[in-house]
Design a protein around this motif. Structure first.
Motif, PDB file in Angstrom:
ATOM      1  N   THR A   1       0.720  -1.192   0.182  1.00 52.60           N
ATOM      2  CA  THR A   1      -0.143   0.017   0.105  1.00 52.60           C
ATOM      3  C   THR A   1       0.845   1.268   0.051  1.00 52.60           C
ATOM      4  N   MET A   2       1.699   1.354   0.800  1.00 52.83           N
ATOM      5  CA  MET A   2       2.747   2.371   0.894  1.00 52.83           C
ATOM      6  C   MET A   2       3.619   2.801  -0.308  1.00 52.83           C
ATOM      7  N   MET A   3       3.881   1.605  -1.101  1.00 56.91           N
ATOM      8  CA  MET A   3       4.642   1.606  -2.308  1.00 56.91           C
ATOM      9  C   MET A   3       3.722   2.291  -3.313  1.00 56.91           C
ATOM     10  N   CYS A   4       2.449   1.906  -3.469  1.00 59.51           N
ATOM     11  CA  CYS A   4       1.650   2.421  -4.206  1.00 59.51           C
ATOM     12  C   CYS A   4       1.540   3.805  -4.031  1.00 59.51           C
ATOM     13  N   TYR A   5       1.244   4.385  -2.754  1.00 61.41           N
ATOM     14  CA  TYR A   5       1.301   5.481  -2.498  1.00 61.41           C
ATOM     15  C   TYR A   5       2.400   6.531  -3.127  1.00 61.41           C
TER      16      TYR A   5
END
Length: 356
Positions: free
Chosen positions: A95-99
């Protein structure tokens, strides 16, 4: 009506919103749970192809027009992709990588294309982008392959991103112009900013070894207390060992960069050190933003988040913010002080050695 290269890339990137929505709806209509994974992969590759073809016509910017399609985790957009093709992106790290890819990397892509359109240099942003995408792909690929989901069809997409990034990195590296200066060299002890860089490199090297030993299962009580009370996220292995892989990258990739950078600070003429510091800054910023966010994210099990007490929070933020800000400061220092890392410094060094 004609558009600039930057405008074309921006329009192409905005097309990801309707295309991902249509892709998700089509997969639902054809009952994705009974459809071959090849169909999902073909659909995702089709979206990438449409976006890349729309930008290839603008020379020099085609490498930056392909945007990652899993940046959108809103309902109705990439639900099927996240459930079936790449479930690893549903984790806190994913999720943080997508952000990060949907904000930081997207902004860098637009900056590079804008610089190309205006015939300006984009070497700094380009090297930063290369470091960020390299760390992202290495951690994601290795963690996904060693996680419970194993090799997924989404892994082929990551390989395509890596194949796109490699030639673009070489292209950017070749455009590097070596600075020239006639300033005389100074000892490192008389360069205050470089002394701060040396202090940071010492601290970062210690943390790379310390956290590397932590994820390798060292028996030291100090290391065990650190994992228990400050960064329990390091022990996370479900659905994939993202923090463990990231700490191994720190140990086996970042640590040699620290040593090489320290060498460049002590010995003049290492004109390649400014490039390395920018690449490392991009990788470190990507790594630390995702690591900090995943350590606090609700998708991380509560027992593996940062303990909610003052001492643990203070040490966690102090250590990780230093590892985040330090590489940026170091890259800024090198790129604004070329007098020690230049080709003329090599000439001075060679002439001094001959006299001796």
């Amino acid at each position: 009506m004609s558009f600039s290269n930057a405008t074309k890339v921006f329009i192409a990137s905005v097309l990801t919103v309707p295309l991902t929505y249509v892709y998700n709806m089509v997969m639902l209509l054809i009952q994705w749970d009974t459809t071959s994974p090849v169909v999902w992969l073909i659909g995702a590759l089709f979206i990438l192809t449409v976006l890349s073809v729309s930008v290839v016509r603008s020379s020099g910017s085609h490498g930056y027009g392909v945007k990652k399609q899993d940046n959108y985790q809103f309902y109705g957009f990439m639900g099927v992709f996240l459930k079936v093709v790449e479930p690893n992106l549903r984790s806190a790290h994913g999720t943080m990588m997508c952000y990060w890819h949907g904000t930081g990397m997207y902004a860098m892509n637009l900056l590079i294309v804008t610089a190309i359109s205006w015939n300006n240099s984009f070497i700094e942003v380009g090297l930063f982008w290369c470091g960020s995408i390299a760390n992202s792909m290495v951690v994601l690929l290795l963690a996904a392959l060693s996680g419970k989901h194993g090799l997924t069809w989404g892994t082929l997409l990551y390989v395509s991103f890596a194949l796109i990034s490699a030639p673009e990195f070489l292209k950017i590296w070749r455009q590097r112009q070596i600075p020239k200066t006639g300033l005389p060299p100074l000892p490192v002890r008389k360069r205050s900013l470089d002394c701060l860089c040396m202090l940071f490199l010492t601290f970062a090297s210690f943390m790379a070894v310390f956290r590397g030993l932590a994820i390798l299962g060292a028996d030291s009580q100090t290391i065990q207390d650190y994992v228990t009370y400050i960064e329990p996220y390091l022990a996370l292995q479900d659905p994939a060992p993202f923090p463990r892989i990231q700490m191994l990258v720190y140990l086996f990739y970042f640590l040699p960069l620290y040593i090489v950078t320290a060498y460049g600070l002590v010995f003049e003429g290492c004109y390649w050190v400014p490039d390395i510091t920018v690449i490392h800054a991009g990788a470190a910023v990507q790594a630390q933003i995702i690591h900090i966010g995943a350590s606090l994210h609700p998708r991380t099990p509560y027992v593996q988040r940062v303990p909610p007490n003052g001492v643990s929070l203070f040490l966690f933020w102090a250590i990780n913010l230093l590892l985040l800000v330090g590489p940026i400061f170091m890259a800024w220092n090198f790129w604004n002080n070329f007098h020690f890392a230049s080709r003329e410094a090599i000439t001075r060094r060679d002439s001094t050695q001959k006299k001796e």
